[in-house]
Scaffold this active site. Structure first.
Site, short mmCIF file in Angstrom:
data_model
loop_
_atom_site.label_atom_id
_atom_site.label_comp_id
_atom_site.label_asym_id
_atom_site.label_seq_id
_atom_site.Cartn_x
_atom_site.Cartn_y
_atom_site.Cartn_z
CB SER A 63 -0.18 0.39 -0.41
OG SER A 63 0.17 1.22 0.66
CE LYS A 66 0.32 -0.54 3.47
NZ LYS A 66 0.21 0.84 3.20
CE1 TYR A 188 3.58 -0.59 5.76
CE2 TYR A 188 4.85 1.43 5.97
CZ TYR A 188 3.74 0.77 5.52
OH TYR A 188 2.77 1.45 4.83
CE1 TYR A 239 -4.38 2.38 0.68
CE2 TYR A 239 -4.44 3.75 -1.27
CZ TYR A 239 -3.82 2.81 -0.51
OH TYR A 239 -2.64 2.29 -0.92
CB VAL A 257 1.67 6.14 -2.95
CG1 VAL A 257 0.43 6.42 -2.12
CG2 VAL A 257 2.81 5.62 -2.09
#
Ligand code: GLN
Length: 303
Positions: A63, A66, A188, A239, A257
């Site tokens: 992530s 992102k 993705y 998050y 992660v």
């Protein structure tokens, strides 16, 4: 500032935490990563990079990509993106489905999985191949042409990707997604599989500390957009632990992660830390502690 001595001190301080937490088990290719790894790097605005431990060892960025995907999508496609994704903290796990139905298929922010799928969908529309565009961008910003996808991780995510598939199909039913869902998911998963080291990531994130300027001096984002991306990192980048991250670290940050976390000191430097053991929110245990030590020891925080 003597970054080298500082990083060595931080590594020694957090050594007792390295190995605690668990690697991401829902992606089998990540579950087997050696949890005793730890690396940390700092890049200054001119691209001088300092590091210690496993700071040159490539790991699965997950992530962390992102934030780079968001910056690219904004630079290529502008503000229209914000019609399809919000910029509020979700307060929910990164792969949660619940809010999406209440909020009509518009994800809370670009850093949870649903929001990142919207960003990748936008990049796919704009470029025809989001993950390859992102890879080229990361190679250029880090100066490392060897940065690559990890096909084993991409395949593992695809095989075990029911949750992401559910998010994408659900959003497609609301018209939030423009491309066919299977193509979007593949792009993705390739994006998430990109492998980079702490040194690579600290260098690649410098445009966020340089108010939008790329490594070659050209502009990726306006000053205002760079501020906006940093702000969304601070409020949403970790998050449902973003509040805790702001409290402990006090910097814009983005975790993955794979155990990596990138953090930005605007106008000063960028950092990346990696250690695969995760807490229950999916953030690196030793990584969080190391960034906490960095801002505590240096006073370099946005607060
Ligand atoms: N590839 C992971 C997923 O989609 C990324 C999640 C993360 O790093 N938090 O589930």
């Amino acid at each position: 500032m003597d970054y080298q001595a500082l990083l060595e001190r931080i590594a020694a301080d957090v050594a007792p935490l390295v190995g605690s937490g668990t690697p991401a088990e829902y992606i089998p290719a990540l579950a087997s990563v050696d949890r005793d790894r730890f690396g940390i790097a700092v890049a200054d605005l001119d691209g001088k990079v300092y590091g210690t431990g496993d700071w040159e060892h490539p790991f699965s960025t997950q992530s962390v990509t992102k934030v780079f995907a968001l910056a690219l999508a904004l630079s290529l496609g502008g503000d229209d993106l914000w019609d399809r994704v919000g910029r509020e903290p979700s307060g929910n796990p990164f792969n949660s489905l619940v809010q999406l139905e209440y909020e009509n298929g518009i994800p809370r922010n670009p850093f949870i999985n649903a929001g990142a799928l919207v960003v990748t969908d936008r990049l796919l529309t704009l470029t025809g191949d989001a993950s390859s565009e992102l890879l080229e961008f990361l190679r250029a910003e880090s100066g490392n042409p060897d940065i690559a996808f990890d096909p084993e991780v991409a395949a593992s995510e695809s095989e075990h990707g029911d949750r992401n598939a559910a998010l994408a199909h659900f959003m497609a039913s609301y018209g939030t997604i423009a491309n066919p869902v299977p193509a979007l998911l593949e792009d993705y998963f390739w994006q998430c599989s990109i492998e980079m080291s702490c040194a690579d990531l600290a260098l690649a994130a410098r445009f966020l500390a340089r108010h939008g300027l790329r490594a070659d001096g050209t502009r990726l984002l306006s000053r205002s957009e760079a501020k906006q991306v940093n702000a969304v990192m601070l409020t949403c980048g970790t998050y449902d632990a973003a509040g805790e991250f702001a409290y402990r670290v006090g910097l814009p940050g983005k975790s993955g992660v794979g155990g990596g976390i990138v953090a930005v000191v605007p106008g000063r430097c960028t950092l990346c830390v990696w250690s695969p053991g995760l807490d229950r929110h999916g953030n690196s245990v030793a990584g969080m502690a190391a960034l906490d030590r960095f801002t505590t020891l240096t006073g370099l925080s946005v607060f």
